[in-house]
Design a protein around this motif. Structure first.
Motif, PDB file in Angstrom:
ATOM      1  N   GLY A 175       0.817  -1.211   0.000  1.00 21.36           N
ATOM      2  CA  GLY A 175       0.000   0.000   0.000  1.00 21.36           C
ATOM      3  C   GLY A 175       0.847   1.255   0.000  1.00 21.36           C
ATOM      4  O   GLY A 175       0.561   2.225  -0.727  1.00 21.36           O
ATOM      5  N   LEU A 176       1.904   1.284   0.804  1.00 19.62           N
ATOM      6  CA  LEU A 176       2.796   2.446   0.831  1.00 19.62           C
ATOM      7  C   LEU A 176       3.478   2.642  -0.514  1.00 19.62           C
ATOM      8  O   LEU A 176       3.562   3.773  -1.019  1.00 19.62           O
ATOM      9  N   TYR A 177       3.934   1.564  -1.119  1.00 19.66           N
ATOM     10  CA  TYR A 177       4.609   1.682  -2.408  1.00 19.66           C
ATOM     11  C   TYR A 177       3.646   2.160  -3.495  1.00 19.66           C
ATOM     12  O   TYR A 177       4.022   2.956  -4.366  1.00 19.66           O
ATOM     13  N   SER A 178       2.420   1.698  -3.446  1.00 16.04           N
ATOM     14  CA  SER A 178       1.437   2.167  -4.427  1.00 16.04           C
ATOM     15  C   SER A 178       1.152   3.651  -4.252  1.00 16.04           C
ATOM     16  O   SER A 178       0.998   4.394  -5.239  1.00 16.04           O
ATOM     17  N   TRP A 179       1.076   4.099  -2.997  1.00 18.06           N
ATOM     18  CA  TRP A 179       0.855   5.520  -2.742  1.00 18.06           C
ATOM     19  C   TRP A 179       2.028   6.360  -3.235  1.00 18.06           C
ATOM     20  O   TRP A 179       1.834   7.426  -3.845  1.00 18.06           O
ATOM     21  N   LEU A 180       3.256   5.880  -2.988  1.00 20.46           N
ATOM     22  CA  LEU A 180       4.430   6.600  -3.483  1.00 20.46           C
ATOM     23  C   LEU A 180       4.448   6.641  -5.005  1.00 20.46           C
ATOM     24  O   LEU A 180       4.832   7.658  -5.603  1.00 20.46           O
ATOM     25  N   ASP A 181       4.008   5.564  -5.631  1.00 18.56           N
ATOM     26  CA  ASP A 181       3.978   5.540  -7.088  1.00 18.56           C
ATOM     27  C   ASP A 181       2.924   6.502  -7.636  1.00 18.56           C
ATOM     28  O   ASP A 181       3.141   7.158  -8.662  1.00 18.56           O
ATOM     29  N   ASP A 182       1.780   6.620  -6.960  1.00 17.90           N
ATOM     30  CA  ASP A 182       0.715   7.507  -7.428  1.00 17.90           C
ATOM     31  C   ASP A 182       1.131   8.969  -7.367  1.00 17.90           C
ATOM     32  O   ASP A 182       0.799   9.752  -8.271  1.00 17.90           O
ATOM     33  N   TYR A 183       1.831   9.365  -6.315  1.00 18.22           N
ATOM     34  CA  TYR A 183       2.129  10.778  -6.116  1.00 18.22           C
ATOM     35  C   TYR A 183       3.562  11.171  -6.482  1.00 18.22           C
ATOM     36  O   TYR A 183       3.817  12.341  -6.785  1.00 18.22           O
ATOM     37  N   PHE A 184       4.487  10.232  -6.440  1.00 18.84           N
ATOM     38  CA  PHE A 184       5.884  10.563  -6.726  1.00 18.84           C
ATOM     39  C   PHE A 184       6.500   9.659  -7.776  1.00 18.84           C
ATOM     40  O   PHE A 184       7.710   9.692  -7.990  1.00 18.84           O
ATOM     41  N   GLY A 185       5.668   8.852  -8.428  1.00 21.74           N
ATOM     42  CA  GLY A 185       6.195   7.967  -9.459  1.00 21.74           C
ATOM     43  C   GLY A 185       6.781   8.711 -10.638  1.00 21.74           C
ATOM     44  O   GLY A 185       7.639   8.175 -11.351  1.00 21.74           O
ATOM     45  N   TYR A 245       6.633   2.194  -9.094  1.00 24.39           N
ATOM     46  CA  TYR A 245       6.411   0.836  -8.582  1.00 24.39           C
ATOM     47  C   TYR A 245       5.654   0.035  -9.623  1.00 24.39           C
ATOM     48  O   TYR A 245       4.568   0.414 -10.052  1.00 24.39           O
ATOM     49  N   GLN A 246       6.237  -1.106 -10.022  1.00 24.01           N
ATOM     50  CA  GLN A 246       5.652  -1.943 -11.058  1.00 24.01           C
ATOM     51  C   GLN A 246       4.859  -3.123 -10.502  1.00 24.01           C
ATOM     52  O   GLN A 246       4.433  -3.979 -11.246  1.00 24.01           O
ATOM     53  N   GLY A 247       4.694  -3.165  -9.194  1.00 28.12           N
ATOM     54  CA  GLY A 247       4.004  -4.280  -8.579  1.00 28.12           C
ATOM     55  C   GLY A 247       4.970  -5.388  -8.193  1.00 28.12           C
ATOM     56  O   GLY A 247       6.179  -5.306  -8.395  1.00 28.12           O
ATOM     57  N   GLY A 248       4.428  -6.433  -7.623  1.00 25.56           N
ATOM     58  CA  GLY A 248       5.266  -7.547  -7.210  1.00 25.56           C
ATOM     59  C   GLY A 248       5.647  -7.457  -5.746  1.00 25.56           C
ATOM     60  O   GLY A 248       5.237  -6.546  -5.015  1.00 25.56           O
ATOM     61  N   ALA A 249       6.433  -8.412  -5.309  1.00 20.11           N
ATOM     62  CA  ALA A 249       6.853  -8.467  -3.908  1.00 20.11           C
ATOM     63  C   ALA A 249       7.762  -7.274  -3.588  1.00 20.11           C
ATOM     64  O   ALA A 249       8.726  -7.021  -4.317  1.00 20.11           O
ATOM     65  N   PRO A 250       7.471  -6.552  -2.523  1.00 20.13           N
ATOM     66  CA  PRO A 250       8.275  -5.374  -2.183  1.00 20.13           C
ATOM     67  C   PRO A 250       9.575  -5.736  -1.462  1.00 20.13           C
ATOM     68  O   PRO A 250       9.838  -5.270  -0.356  1.00 20.13           O
ATOM     69  N   ALA A 289      16.534   2.198 -11.468  1.00 15.36           N
ATOM     70  CA  ALA A 289      16.361   3.621 -11.192  1.00 15.36           C
ATOM     71  C   ALA A 289      15.425   3.836 -10.012  1.00 15.36           C
ATOM     72  O   ALA A 289      15.561   4.807  -9.257  1.00 15.36           O
ATOM     73  N   SER A 290      14.466   2.942  -9.827  1.00 16.60           N
ATOM     74  CA  SER A 290      13.503   3.061  -8.736  1.00 16.60           C
ATOM     75  C   SER A 290      13.960   2.228  -7.547  1.00 16.60           C
ATOM     76  O   SER A 290      14.359   1.069  -7.692  1.00 16.60           O
ATOM     77  N   VAL A 291      13.883   2.808  -6.369  1.00 15.82           N
ATOM     78  CA  VAL A 291      14.252   2.085  -5.147  1.00 15.82           C
ATOM     79  C   VAL A 291      13.141   1.155  -4.691  1.00 15.82           C
ATOM     80  O   VAL A 291      13.337   0.398  -3.730  1.00 15.82           O
ATOM     81  N   LEU A 292      11.983   1.179  -5.369  1.00 17.98           N
ATOM     82  CA  LEU A 292      10.863   0.321  -5.005  1.00 17.98           C
ATOM     83  C   LEU A 292      10.847  -0.986  -5.790  1.00 17.98           C
ATOM     84  O   LEU A 292      10.105  -1.909  -5.425  1.00 17.98           O
ATOM     85  N   ASP A 293      11.632  -1.076  -6.852  1.00 17.61           N
ATOM     86  CA  ASP A 293      11.685  -2.309  -7.632  1.00 17.61           C
ATOM     87  C   ASP A 293      12.576  -3.326  -6.936  1.00 17.61           C
ATOM     88  O   ASP A 293      13.620  -2.973  -6.364  1.00 17.61           O
ATOM     89  N   PHE A 294      12.162  -4.588  -6.988  1.00 14.48           N
ATOM     90  CA  PHE A 294      12.953  -5.622  -6.325  1.00 14.48           C
ATOM     91  C   PHE A 294      14.290  -5.787  -7.061  1.00 14.48           C
ATOM     92  O   PHE A 294      14.404  -5.544  -8.259  1.00 14.48           O
ATOM     93  N   GLY A 295      15.275  -6.245  -6.322  1.00 14.40           N
ATOM     94  CA  GLY A 295      16.588  -6.463  -6.914  1.00 14.40           C
ATOM     95  C   GLY A 295      17.643  -5.607  -6.237  1.00 14.40           C
ATOM     96  O   GLY A 295      17.386  -4.874  -5.287  1.00 14.40           O
ATOM     97  N   GLY A 296      18.864  -5.710  -6.736  1.00 16.49           N
ATOM     98  CA  GLY A 296      19.995  -5.019  -6.138  1.00 16.49           C
ATOM     99  C   GLY A 296      20.756  -5.940  -5.201  1.00 16.49           C
ATOM    100  O   GLY A 296      20.521  -7.156  -5.146  1.00 16.49           O
ATOM    101  N   GLY A 297      21.670  -5.391  -4.467  1.00 14.55           N
ATOM    102  CA  GLY A 297      22.455  -6.184  -3.529  1.00 14.55           C
ATOM    103  C   GLY A 297      23.366  -5.289  -2.721  1.00 14.55           C
ATOM    104  O   GLY A 297      23.589  -4.118  -3.058  1.00 14.55           O
ATOM    105  N   THR A 298      23.887  -5.827  -1.632  1.00 15.68           N
ATOM    106  CA  THR A 298      24.843  -5.118  -0.784  1.00 15.68           C
ATOM    107  C   THR A 298      26.067  -5.999  -0.572  1.00 15.68           C
ATOM    108  O   THR A 298      26.045  -7.210  -0.832  1.00 15.68           O
ATOM    109  N   PHE A 299      27.133  -5.407  -0.095  1.00 15.35           N
ATOM    110  CA  PHE A 299      28.359  -6.163   0.127  1.00 15.35           C
ATOM    111  C   PHE A 299      28.131  -7.328   1.089  1.00 15.35           C
ATOM    112  O   PHE A 299      28.460  -8.484   0.786  1.00 15.35           O
TER     113      PHE A 299
END
Length: 343
Positions: A169-179, A186-191, A281-291
């Motif tokens: 819900g938070l990610y959808s709200w961020l996508d609606d107003y700041f997408g 936010y493209q959907g899927g597991a956050p 580019a979006s921090v809401l899309d799944f993926g990435g990694g850390t050391f």
């Protein structure tokens, strides 16, 4: 006429009970400080400091040696390559790996954690130190201290089973107003994204920043606050003009200590994040990694050379952590009264 003899010659030192503090020479003071207990304590303190330096040097030497073995055969650019393939599966057996994705994920998730945690931590610290009555401040401080004692795996399980499923819900709200910015699309899927990792890290570093900031706020001279109140300032104006300027360096140092914790967090991040060697580019899309997450997830199944590659990435994290903690120390040294030490 007989001259009365003196009990002391002109060149002899005065009796000990007649010596003034200003007449105590450094040599005499040093002779008084060479008791067995002092020598033992000095030796233990000096040995502890030397042992710490030796351990740090040994860790750095080990990481550097193993990293050199890995980088000598790497066919990719270690700093800019997006892929992680030490076994050379896609390059005919030639190792090809880099840390670009790991650097991006580590830095972005840590910055998100700081942006969320620092304002909340300062607010809690100010409430405990200046607003809450003692009967309320004590249990709140106790609960904050308990948060620091919760194991990382507990945070990770809670984040994966409770926090992440309820962020849609938070990610959808961020996508609606700041997408439209691209950062919060936010493209959907597991956050299970860097944003989720940042939120979890913010909760984990909150006790560190809160406790250090609270102690700094309590060190503000009461005369400063009383002077502001005597001039007619409100409680908030007193905090803004007297408390926050005094505590600025301490709060920055607390934030950097929290940043050091966020940079090296392993189990919680590995439990929450859905890793992939892609920079979104979006921090809401799944993926990435850390050391830390990459090392923890790949170490058991890695070959000997693959472990050397992971150690090479650990060396970069080691250097980043040292830089962060060194910067915090420099900030504290600028205002020594905040640290309570002159060293």
């Amino acid at each position: 006429m007989d001259i009365p003899s003196s009990t002391t010659s002109p060149t002899s030192p005065p009796p000990l009970h007649d010596v003034k503090p200003s007449q105590v020479t450094p040599k005499r003071a040093a002779r008084g400080a060479t008791r067995p207990g002092d020598r033992i304590f000095l030796g233990l303190s000096r040995g502890s400091g030397i042992a710490l330096l030796v351990i740090m040097a040994a860790i750095a030497a080990f990481l550097t040696y193993r990293a050199a073995l890995a980088l000598s055969d790497n066919t990719g650019n270690f700093l800019t390559t997006f892929e992680w393939d030490p076994a050379g599966t896609a390059t005919n057996g030639k190792p090809y790996f880099g840390i670009a994705v790991l650097v991006f994920g580590t830095v972005v998730s840590s910055i998100i954690a700081l942006v969320i945690a620092v304002p909340i931590a300062i607010g809690i610290a100010l409430f405990i130190s200046h607003y809450a009555p003692r009967k309320l401040a004590t249990p709140i401080a106790f609960v904050i201290d308990l948060l620091a004692a919760v194991p990382s795996i507990v945070y990770g399980l809670w984040g994966a089973l409770v926090v992440a499923p309820n962020l849609t819900g938070l990610y959808s709200w961020l996508d609606d107003y700041f997408g439209w910015t691209g950062i919060f699309s936010y493209q959907g899927g597991a956050p299970r994204s860097l944003m989720t990792v940042g939120i979890l890290l913010a909760i984990m570093i909150l006790p560190i920043i809160t406790n250090v900031s609270r102690e700094v706020f309590l060190q503000v001279p009461k005369m400063h606050e009383e002077a502001a109140l005597a001039l007619g300032a409100t409680r908030w104006e007193t905090i803004r003009m007297s408390v926050l300027p005094f505590a600025r360096s301490g709060v920055i140092s607390a934030s950097m200590l929290g940043l050091g914790r966020a940079l090296g967090e392993t189990i919680a991040v590995a439990t929450v994040l859905s890793p992939s060697f892609v920079i979104n580019a979006s921090v809401l899309d799944f993926g990435g990694g850390t050391f830390a997450q990459n090392i923890a997830s790949k170490f058991n199944e890695a070959t000997e050379y693959g472990r050397d590659a992971l150690i090479a990435s650990g060396l970069v994290l080691f250097v980043i952590t040292l830089l962060v903690n060194g910067a915090a120390r420099l900030i504290i040294a600028r205002r020594k009264e905040y640290s309570g030490a002159n060293a």
